[in-house]
Design a protein around this motif. Structure first.
Motif, PDB file in Angstrom:
ATOM      1  N   MET A  54     -30.478   7.022  -6.453  1.00  0.00           N
ATOM      2  CA  MET A  54     -31.563   7.994  -6.568  1.00  0.00           C
ATOM      3  C   MET A  54     -31.004   9.415  -6.609  1.00  0.00           C
ATOM      4  O   MET A  54     -31.495  10.267  -7.370  1.00  0.00           O
ATOM      5  CB  MET A  54     -32.516   7.844  -5.372  1.00  0.00           C
ATOM      6  CG  MET A  54     -33.742   8.755  -5.452  1.00  0.00           C
ATOM      7  SD  MET A  54     -34.688   8.465  -6.946  1.00  0.00           S
ATOM      8  CE  MET A  54     -34.968  10.123  -7.502  1.00  0.00           C
ATOM      9  N   ALA A  55     -29.982   9.672  -5.805  1.00  0.00           N
ATOM     10  CA  ALA A  55     -29.397  11.014  -5.783  1.00  0.00           C
ATOM     11  C   ALA A  55     -28.807  11.358  -7.141  1.00  0.00           C
ATOM     12  O   ALA A  55     -28.961  12.472  -7.646  1.00  0.00           O
ATOM     13  CB  ALA A  55     -28.323  11.102  -4.700  1.00  0.00           C
ATOM     14  N   LEU A  56     -28.123  10.396  -7.766  1.00  0.00           N
ATOM     15  CA  LEU A  56     -27.524  10.623  -9.072  1.00  0.00           C
ATOM     16  C   LEU A  56     -28.593  10.746 -10.151  1.00  0.00           C
ATOM     17  O   LEU A  56     -28.514  11.605 -11.033  1.00  0.00           O
ATOM     18  CB  LEU A  56     -26.569   9.475  -9.406  1.00  0.00           C
ATOM     19  CG  LEU A  56     -25.668   9.655 -10.630  1.00  0.00           C
ATOM     20  CD1 LEU A  56     -24.829  10.916 -10.486  1.00  0.00           C
ATOM     21  CD2 LEU A  56     -24.778   8.437 -10.817  1.00  0.00           C
ATOM     22  N   LEU A  57     -29.621   9.907 -10.062  1.00  0.00           N
ATOM     23  CA  LEU A  57     -30.716   9.977 -11.041  1.00  0.00           C
ATOM     24  C   LEU A  57     -31.459  11.297 -10.915  1.00  0.00           C
ATOM     25  O   LEU A  57     -31.786  11.949 -11.917  1.00  0.00           O
ATOM     26  CB  LEU A  57     -31.671   8.804 -10.830  1.00  0.00           C
ATOM     27  CG  LEU A  57     -32.791   8.645 -11.876  1.00  0.00           C
ATOM     28  CD1 LEU A  57     -32.203   8.433 -13.254  1.00  0.00           C
ATOM     29  CD2 LEU A  57     -33.700   7.485 -11.487  1.00  0.00           C
ATOM     30  N   VAL A 120     -38.811  10.856  -1.546  1.00  0.00           N
ATOM     31  CA  VAL A 120     -39.680  10.202  -0.563  1.00  0.00           C
ATOM     32  C   VAL A 120     -39.992   8.774  -1.002  1.00  0.00           C
ATOM     33  O   VAL A 120     -40.017   7.846  -0.188  1.00  0.00           O
ATOM     34  CB  VAL A 120     -40.983  11.013  -0.375  1.00  0.00           C
ATOM     35  CG1 VAL A 120     -41.989  10.229   0.465  1.00  0.00           C
ATOM     36  CG2 VAL A 120     -40.679  12.356   0.287  1.00  0.00           C
ATOM     37  N   GLU A 121     -40.220   8.596  -2.303  1.00  0.00           N
ATOM     38  CA  GLU A 121     -40.470   7.259  -2.830  1.00  0.00           C
ATOM     39  C   GLU A 121     -39.286   6.340  -2.565  1.00  0.00           C
ATOM     40  O   GLU A 121     -39.455   5.185  -2.142  1.00  0.00           O
ATOM     41  CB  GLU A 121     -40.729   7.357  -4.343  1.00  0.00           C
ATOM     42  CG  GLU A 121     -40.912   6.019  -5.044  1.00  0.00           C
ATOM     43  CD  GLU A 121     -42.174   5.282  -4.622  1.00  0.00           C
ATOM     44  OE1 GLU A 121     -42.213   4.045  -4.799  1.00  0.00           O
ATOM     45  OE2 GLU A 121     -43.108   5.944  -4.116  1.00  0.00           O
ATOM     46  N   VAL A 215     -23.212  18.231  -5.095  1.00  0.00           N
ATOM     47  CA  VAL A 215     -22.459  18.141  -3.838  1.00  0.00           C
ATOM     48  C   VAL A 215     -23.214  17.285  -2.825  1.00  0.00           C
ATOM     49  O   VAL A 215     -22.636  16.410  -2.160  1.00  0.00           O
ATOM     50  CB  VAL A 215     -22.195  19.551  -3.260  1.00  0.00           C
ATOM     51  CG1 VAL A 215     -21.620  19.451  -1.844  1.00  0.00           C
ATOM     52  CG2 VAL A 215     -21.247  20.325  -4.154  1.00  0.00           C
ATOM     53  N   LEU A 216     -24.512  17.523  -2.713  1.00  0.00           N
ATOM     54  CA  LEU A 216     -25.327  16.741  -1.781  1.00  0.00           C
ATOM     55  C   LEU A 216     -25.352  15.274  -2.177  1.00  0.00           C
ATOM     56  O   LEU A 216     -25.318  14.379  -1.310  1.00  0.00           O
ATOM     57  CB  LEU A 216     -26.749  17.305  -1.736  1.00  0.00           C
ATOM     58  CG  LEU A 216     -26.896  18.719  -1.160  1.00  0.00           C
ATOM     59  CD1 LEU A 216     -28.344  19.185  -1.250  1.00  0.00           C
ATOM     60  CD2 LEU A 216     -26.419  18.762   0.291  1.00  0.00           C
ATOM     61  N   ALA A 217     -25.417  15.010  -3.473  1.00  0.00           N
ATOM     62  CA  ALA A 217     -25.411  13.625  -3.947  1.00  0.00           C
ATOM     63  C   ALA A 217     -24.102  12.938  -3.592  1.00  0.00           C
ATOM     64  O   ALA A 217     -24.083  11.779  -3.151  1.00  0.00           O
ATOM     65  CB  ALA A 217     -25.637  13.591  -5.454  1.00  0.00           C
ATOM     66  N   ILE A 218     -22.979  13.650  -3.753  1.00  0.00           N
ATOM     67  CA  ILE A 218     -21.676  13.078  -3.417  1.00  0.00           C
ATOM     68  C   ILE A 218     -21.584  12.770  -1.928  1.00  0.00           C
ATOM     69  O   ILE A 218     -21.102  11.705  -1.515  1.00  0.00           O
ATOM     70  CB  ILE A 218     -20.549  14.039  -3.856  1.00  0.00           C
ATOM     71  CG1 ILE A 218     -20.506  14.131  -5.379  1.00  0.00           C
ATOM     72  CG2 ILE A 218     -19.203  13.574  -3.309  1.00  0.00           C
ATOM     73  CD1 ILE A 218     -19.592  15.225  -5.904  1.00  0.00           C
ATOM     74  N   ILE A 219     -22.058  13.692  -1.103  1.00  0.00           N
ATOM     75  CA  ILE A 219     -22.045  13.470   0.348  1.00  0.00           C
ATOM     76  C   ILE A 219     -22.874  12.249   0.712  1.00  0.00           C
ATOM     77  O   ILE A 219     -22.460  11.390   1.514  1.00  0.00           O
ATOM     78  CB  ILE A 219     -22.573  14.717   1.089  1.00  0.00           C
ATOM     79  CG1 ILE A 219     -21.612  15.897   0.902  1.00  0.00           C
ATOM     80  CG2 ILE A 219     -22.787  14.422   2.578  1.00  0.00           C
ATOM     81  CD1 ILE A 219     -22.135  17.197   1.452  1.00  0.00           C
ATOM     82  N   ALA A 220     -24.076  12.168   0.110  1.00  0.00           N
ATOM     83  CA  ALA A 220     -24.965  11.045   0.408  1.00  0.00           C
ATOM     84  C   ALA A 220     -24.355   9.723  -0.033  1.00  0.00           C
ATOM     85  O   ALA A 220     -24.426   8.714   0.685  1.00  0.00           O
ATOM     86  CB  ALA A 220     -26.312  11.266  -0.277  1.00  0.00           C
ATOM     87  N   PRO A 234     -31.762   9.586  -0.373  1.00  0.00           N
ATOM     88  CA  PRO A 234     -33.021  10.318  -0.568  1.00  0.00           C
ATOM     89  C   PRO A 234     -33.141  11.540   0.336  1.00  0.00           C
ATOM     90  O   PRO A 234     -33.789  12.531  -0.047  1.00  0.00           O
ATOM     91  CB  PRO A 234     -34.096   9.273  -0.247  1.00  0.00           C
ATOM     92  CG  PRO A 234     -33.419   8.284   0.627  1.00  0.00           C
ATOM     93  CD  PRO A 234     -32.000   8.225   0.144  1.00  0.00           C
ATOM     94  N   ALA A 235     -32.526  11.494   1.516  1.00  0.00           N
ATOM     95  CA  ALA A 235     -32.607  12.645   2.431  1.00  0.00           C
ATOM     96  C   ALA A 235     -31.945  13.868   1.806  1.00  0.00           C
ATOM     97  O   ALA A 235     -32.443  14.997   1.918  1.00  0.00           O
ATOM     98  CB  ALA A 235     -31.954  12.303   3.760  1.00  0.00           C
ATOM     99  N   MET A 236     -30.814  13.653   1.158  1.00  0.00           N
ATOM    100  CA  MET A 236     -30.138  14.766   0.495  1.00  0.00           C
ATOM    101  C   MET A 236     -30.959  15.282  -0.690  1.00  0.00           C
ATOM    102  O   MET A 236     -30.889  16.452  -1.041  1.00  0.00           O
ATOM    103  CB  MET A 236     -28.758  14.323   0.026  1.00  0.00           C
ATOM    104  CG  MET A 236     -27.739  14.189   1.149  1.00  0.00           C
ATOM    105  SD  MET A 236     -27.500  15.756   2.021  1.00  0.00           S
ATOM    106  CE  MET A 236     -26.204  15.300   3.177  1.00  0.00           C
TER     107      MET A 236
END
Length: 357
Positions: A54-57, A120-121, A215-220, A234-236
């Motif tokens: 989801m972070a990457l999408l 959130v989804e 960056v947030l996606a990589i961390i997540a 999803p939190a990131m």
């Protein structure tokens, strides 16, 4: 009654209202960044769907909106450039670029809202994620964003020169004189706060926020891969949307101030009042100021003073304010306020050009 001088102005005495001549360097950089961002957008969306991230999408769709926003930035530059000298634009086309920046800020808010919805989804309905592949694509996306951010770093020294255009209107019932001085000079130094290319800044913010979400996606993804913290993805996304909203609101404030001419708190206003106030017995009775380019201003000024005061004196004391591209001065003297007599003179001067009536 005065008789107008029928002689037409020479061609070199015409006064085009081109206070800003665009930013061709920034336009070229934006074009490169748009192409690179579009390519990476496709890669990230495909990878996000294939690897279930989801972070990457979200980062891919976010990059897609940035591609659209960068295209809007290019359009604003093109419209402004093609209409330079168009007489329909009384004070030039600079605000076309500002409008592009404002619209980009609105798009950033839409991106933030979409990211919250999708995150959130995914938080409520988690799915499998192929972490290694997703991390690799996210790192490439970050590299692309950093390259684009480097390209789009604002360098307003590349702006073309502006045409200083000042009008001094000496007004009294003893003498009514309009003195138009037109000077062509290179871009003036910034006023107190300093201003940048708001259209370019909007494009820059788009790629910077995209880099932040990468960056947030990589961390997540690393957290999910190493510790099984799937909720981080999803939190990131939510955290990234908050960051984007913050930056978008700042850009909206800056661009809306320029669009609405809400800049009477700029330090140049105090400087104008202070310099005019150094003349004995002279007071500023009315002052209006608005920007016509990133570093250029138009000003309408009304002053009251003793007999003998004229617009030339006001122009002289404000000569050091080179960023005043258009200055209109109205002078009311003691005799004028007492209602004594009335004559009218009108003079245009442009270098060696003169035209009186």
């Amino acid at each position: 009654m005065t008789t107008p001088d029928p002689r037409p102005l020479r061609p070199d005495c015409q006064h085009p209202q081109a206070f800003a001549t665009g930013n061709p360097v920034a336009e070229a950089k934006t074009r490169r960044a748009t192409v690179l961002t579009a390519v990476m957008m496709v890669i990230e969306i495909v990878a996000g769907l294939a690897f279930g991230s989801m972070a990457l999408l979200a980062d891919g769709w976010h990059m897609g909106t940035h591609t659209l926003a960068l295209g809007l930035t290019l359009l604003a530059y093109a419209v402004a450039r093609r209409n330079i000298g168009n007489p329909r634009y009384a004070f030039g086309t600079w605000k076309v670029e500002v409008l592009g920046g404002y619209t980009s800020a609105l798009m950033l808010l839409l991106v933030a809202a979409a990211m919250v919805w999708e995150s959130v989804e995914r938080l409520l309905n988690p799915g499998p994620v192929q972490y290694r592949e997703a991390i690799a694509v996210a790192v490439v996306g970050l590299a692309v964003n950093l390259v684009c951010a480097w390209w789009l770093k604002d360098d307003h020294s590349h702006h073309g020169h502006s045409h200083g255009h000042s009008h001094g209107h000496g007004h009294s019932h003893d003498d009514h004189d309009h003195d138009h001085d037109h000077d062509h000079d290179e871009a003036a130094p910034a006023s107190g706060k300093g201003h940048t290319d708001l259209n370019l800044r909007a494009a820059y913010l788009h790629v910077v926020t995209d880099a932040a979400t990468s960056v947030l996606a990589i961390i997540a993804l690393i957290a999910g891969w190493a510790w099984g913290a799937a909720w981080m993805d999803p939190a990131m996304g939510v955290l990234g949307s908050i960051l984007i909203t913050w930056w978008a609101i700042g850009l909206l404030r800056t661009t809306s101030r320029a669009l609405l001419d809400a800049e009477m708190d700029d330090p140049i206003v105090a400087r104008i009042r202070g310099k005019v106030g150094t003349l004995p017995g002279v007071q500023v009775s009315d002052l209006h100021l608005w920007r016509v380019a990133s570093e250029r201003w138009a000003c309408v000024l009304s002053v009251r003073g003793p007999d003998g005061l004229d617009a030339a004196g006001i122009h002289q004391v404000l000569a050091s304010e080179k960023q005043l591209a258009h200055l209109s001065v109205e002078v009311s003297t003691t005799a004028a306020l007492a209602g004594q007599g009335h004559t009218h003179g009108h003079e245009h001067k442009h270098g060696g050009c003169g035209h009186r009536h």
